[in-house]
Design a protein around this motif. Structure first.
Motif, PDB file in Angstrom:
ATOM      1  N   VAL A   2      41.884 131.305  79.603  1.00  0.00           N
ATOM      2  CA  VAL A   2      40.469 130.846  79.588  1.00  0.00           C
ATOM      3  C   VAL A   2      40.084 130.906  80.922  1.00  0.00           C
ATOM      4  O   VAL A   2      40.655 130.250  81.865  1.00  0.00           O
ATOM      5  N   SER A   3      38.687 131.508  81.047  1.00  0.00           N
ATOM      6  CA  SER A   3      38.235 131.343  82.271  1.00  0.00           C
ATOM      7  C   SER A   3      36.655 130.712  82.373  1.00  0.00           C
ATOM      8  O   SER A   3      36.197 130.736  81.468  1.00  0.00           O
ATOM      9  N   VAL A   4      36.576 129.622  83.358  1.00  0.00           N
ATOM     10  CA  VAL A   4      35.455 128.925  83.658  1.00  0.00           C
ATOM     11  C   VAL A   4      34.972 129.132  85.057  1.00  0.00           C
ATOM     12  O   VAL A   4      35.579 129.260  85.949  1.00  0.00           O
ATOM     13  N   TYR A   5      33.620 129.219  85.092  1.00  0.00           N
ATOM     14  CA  TYR A   5      32.683 129.058  86.247  1.00  0.00           C
ATOM     15  C   TYR A   5      32.088 127.908  86.141  1.00  0.00           C
ATOM     16  O   TYR A   5      31.378 127.455  85.154  1.00  0.00           O
ATOM     17  N   THR A   6      32.017 127.226  87.306  1.00  0.00           N
ATOM     18  CA  THR A   6      31.219 125.834  87.648  1.00  0.00           C
ATOM     19  C   THR A   6      30.188 126.077  88.738  1.00  0.00           C
ATOM     20  O   THR A   6      30.632 126.666  89.780  1.00  0.00           O
ATOM     21  N   THR A   7      28.884 125.697  88.621  1.00  0.00           N
ATOM     22  CA  THR A   7      27.831 126.136  89.326  1.00  0.00           C
ATOM     23  C   THR A   7      28.134 125.140  90.514  1.00  0.00           C
ATOM     24  O   THR A   7      27.336 125.141  91.721  1.00  0.00           O
ATOM     25  N   ARG A   8      28.801 124.054  90.435  1.00  0.00           N
ATOM     26  CA  ARG A   8      29.220 123.143  91.606  1.00  0.00           C
ATOM     27  C   ARG A   8      30.619 122.801  91.623  1.00  0.00           C
ATOM     28  O   ARG A   8      31.526 122.992  90.583  1.00  0.00           O
ATOM     29  N   LYS A   9      31.150 122.523  92.764  1.00  0.00           N
ATOM     30  CA  LYS A   9      32.603 121.839  92.880  1.00  0.00           C
ATOM     31  C   LYS A   9      33.041 120.448  91.930  1.00  0.00           C
ATOM     32  O   LYS A   9      32.075 119.937  92.163  1.00  0.00           O
ATOM     33  N   LEU A  10      33.669 120.773  91.201  1.00  0.00           N
ATOM     34  CA  LEU A  10      34.230 119.415  90.435  1.00  0.00           C
ATOM     35  C   LEU A  10      35.006 118.361  91.317  1.00  0.00           C
ATOM     36  O   LEU A  10      35.619 118.707  92.013  1.00  0.00           O
ATOM     37  N   PRO A  11      35.014 117.386  90.764  1.00  0.00           N
ATOM     38  CA  PRO A  11      35.788 116.157  91.020  1.00  0.00           C
ATOM     39  C   PRO A  11      37.433 116.731  91.054  1.00  0.00           C
ATOM     40  O   PRO A  11      37.703 117.494  90.074  1.00  0.00           O
ATOM     41  N   GLU A  12      38.174 116.351  91.791  1.00  0.00           N
ATOM     42  CA  GLU A  12      39.596 116.492  91.840  1.00  0.00           C
ATOM     43  C   GLU A  12      40.232 116.087  90.539  1.00  0.00           C
ATOM     44  O   GLU A  12      41.023 117.043  90.303  1.00  0.00           O
ATOM     45  N   GLN A  13      39.874 115.150  90.067  1.00  0.00           N
ATOM     46  CA  GLN A  13      40.319 115.009  88.678  1.00  0.00           C
ATOM     47  C   GLN A  13      40.225 115.847  87.508  1.00  0.00           C
ATOM     48  O   GLN A  13      41.196 116.301  86.911  1.00  0.00           O
TER      49      GLN A  13
END
Length: 110
Positions: A2-13
């Motif tokens: 599965v591939s995902v793109y996030t529009t901002r950097k996510l928290p390390e957790q």
């Protein structure tokens, strides 16, 4: 995979959780909303999009997501997403209801 793109950097957790689940992910390196052309390019080859209320997920962005299955909004609302277009294409749209309930209550008490 599965591939995902996030529009901002996510928290390390969150990143650790994605790695644990063997999810391939990429994110916008800027601390600003990506342009529509950038969003169209990024969603063209992913299964999921994680966005914020500041990003406009237009019909053109949704159309460019050839394998897009879910758009997850990190916000209580979803006015920034063309839900009608996503529904027409069979793409799930999610949000995070209740995420600000305690904060709003704290502000009211203050």
């Amino acid at each position: 995979m599965v591939s995902v793109y996030t529009t901002r950097k996510l928290p390390e957790q969150a990143i650790a959780l994605l790695r644990k689940k063997n999810v391939e992910f990429s994110f916008n390196p800027k601390d600003a909303p990506p342009s529509e052309s950038s969003l169209k390019r990024e969603v063209s080859s992913v299964d999921g999009l994680v966005c914020l209320l500041t990003e406009k997920i237009t019909p053109a962005v949704i159309e460019s997501g050839k394998s897009l299955k879910v758009i997850s909004n990190i916000a209580v609302g979803y006015d920034n997403i063309d839900v009608k277009k996503a529904t027409e294409k069979g793409i799930y749209v999610t949000n995070t209801p209740g995420v600000l309930t305690e904060t709003t209550a704290d502000l009211a008490w203050a």
